[in-house]
Design a protein around this motif. Structure first.
Motif, mmCIF file in Angstrom:
data_model
loop_
_atom_site.group_PDB
_atom_site.id
_atom_site.type_symbol
_atom_site.label_atom_id
_atom_site.label_comp_id
_atom_site.label_asym_id
_atom_site.label_seq_id
_atom_site.Cartn_x
_atom_site.Cartn_y
_atom_site.Cartn_z
ATOM 1 N N VAL A 36 0.828 -1.192 0.000
ATOM 2 C CA VAL A 36 0.000 0.000 0.000
ATOM 3 C C VAL A 36 0.866 1.248 0.000
ATOM 4 O O VAL A 36 0.644 2.187 -0.761
ATOM 5 N N LYS A 37 1.868 1.238 0.841
ATOM 6 C CA LYS A 37 2.700 2.417 1.018
ATOM 7 C C LYS A 37 4.095 1.969 1.431
ATOM 8 O O LYS A 37 4.262 0.932 2.062
ATOM 9 N N LEU A 38 5.070 2.773 1.066
ATOM 10 C CA LEU A 38 6.451 2.483 1.404
ATOM 11 C C LEU A 38 7.065 3.766 1.938
ATOM 12 O O LEU A 38 7.051 4.784 1.252
ATOM 13 N N ASP A 39 7.530 3.744 3.177
ATOM 14 C CA ASP A 39 8.189 4.903 3.779
ATOM 15 C C ASP A 39 9.680 4.627 3.865
ATOM 16 O O ASP A 39 10.124 3.784 4.639
ATOM 17 N N LEU A 40 10.441 5.355 3.066
ATOM 18 C CA LEU A 40 11.880 5.203 3.031
ATOM 19 C C LEU A 40 12.511 6.415 3.690
ATOM 20 O O LEU A 40 12.158 7.552 3.367
ATOM 21 N N SER A 41 13.419 6.179 4.640
ATOM 22 C CA SER A 41 14.063 7.303 5.309
ATOM 23 C C SER A 41 14.969 8.037 4.322
ATOM 24 O O SER A 41 15.399 7.486 3.313
ATOM 25 N N ARG A 42 15.251 9.285 4.632
ATOM 26 C CA ARG A 42 16.052 10.105 3.719
ATOM 27 C C ARG A 42 17.470 9.565 3.522
ATOM 28 O O ARG A 42 18.045 9.700 2.456
ATOM 29 N N ASP A 43 18.011 8.933 4.557
ATOM 30 C CA ASP A 43 19.361 8.384 4.427
ATOM 31 C C ASP A 43 19.359 6.931 3.929
ATOM 32 O O ASP A 43 20.402 6.276 3.909
ATOM 33 N N LEU A 44 18.193 6.432 3.530
ATOM 34 C CA LEU A 44 18.011 5.092 2.966
ATOM 35 C C LEU A 44 18.417 3.974 3.922
ATOM 36 O O LEU A 44 18.797 2.889 3.497
ATOM 37 N N SER A 45 18.322 4.215 5.229
ATOM 38 C CA SER A 45 18.726 3.185 6.184
ATOM 39 C C SER A 45 17.545 2.365 6.710
ATOM 40 O O SER A 45 17.744 1.235 7.147
ATOM 41 N N HIS A 46 16.351 2.916 6.672
ATOM 42 C CA HIS A 46 15.158 2.208 7.157
ATOM 43 C C HIS A 46 14.040 2.342 6.139
ATOM 44 O O HIS A 46 13.871 3.387 5.523
ATOM 45 N N CYS A 47 13.275 1.273 6.023
ATOM 46 C CA CYS A 47 12.149 1.266 5.096
ATOM 47 C C CYS A 47 10.975 0.563 5.769
ATOM 48 O O CYS A 47 11.096 -0.589 6.185
ATOM 49 N N LYS A 48 9.865 1.261 5.889
ATOM 50 C CA LYS A 48 8.658 0.684 6.467
ATOM 51 C C LYS A 48 7.704 0.379 5.313
ATOM 52 O O LYS A 48 7.353 1.269 4.541
#
Length: 121
Positions: A36-48
């Motif tokens: 449904v949705k992908l939240d990627l941190s700005r530094d590309l270290s975490h992805c929900k």
């Protein structure tokens, strides 16, 4: 100057993850599941990653358990396909938005039936 790397990478990652999910053979990941949705941190270290299923929230929660156990395989496949310098740590979250949308659509279709008077007296 605005950076477009994270949103572009997020869209590419969502497309590749959807393809990888279709190839998984875990019995907990069954039915029609989608990202449904992908939240990627700005530094590309975490992805929900928010996962939803047409079969309801329980099926999505079972799929999340299967995806958590396959996170290493998913990360390796994503690295093979995208060639990123740094791959994020994935966390999967069950979401019931597809089932909720289907329920709303069904209620709207019920209101649109020819025999329904629309609430007017």
């Amino acid at each position: 100057m605005a950076s477009y790397r994270a949103p572009r990478t997020e869209e590419d990652m969502k497309r590749e993850l959807s393809d990888i999910l279709r190839s998984l053979k875990d019995p907990r990941i069954t039915g029609l599941i989608s990202i449904v949705k992908l939240d990627l941190s700005r530094d590309l270290s975490h992805c929900k990653v928010y996962i939803s299923s047409m079969d309801g929230l329980q099926a999505a929660q079972n799929a999340v358990k299967g995806l958590q156990s396959a996170a290493g395989f998913i990360k390796r496949e994503l690295n093979r396909r995208m060639k990123l310098r740094k791959l994020p740590e994935f966390s999967f979250v069950a979401d019931d938005s597809i089932a909720h949308s289907a329920q709303i659509s069904q209620m709207l279709r019920a209101l649109d039936r020819p025999g329904h008077d629309g609430g007017e007296d």
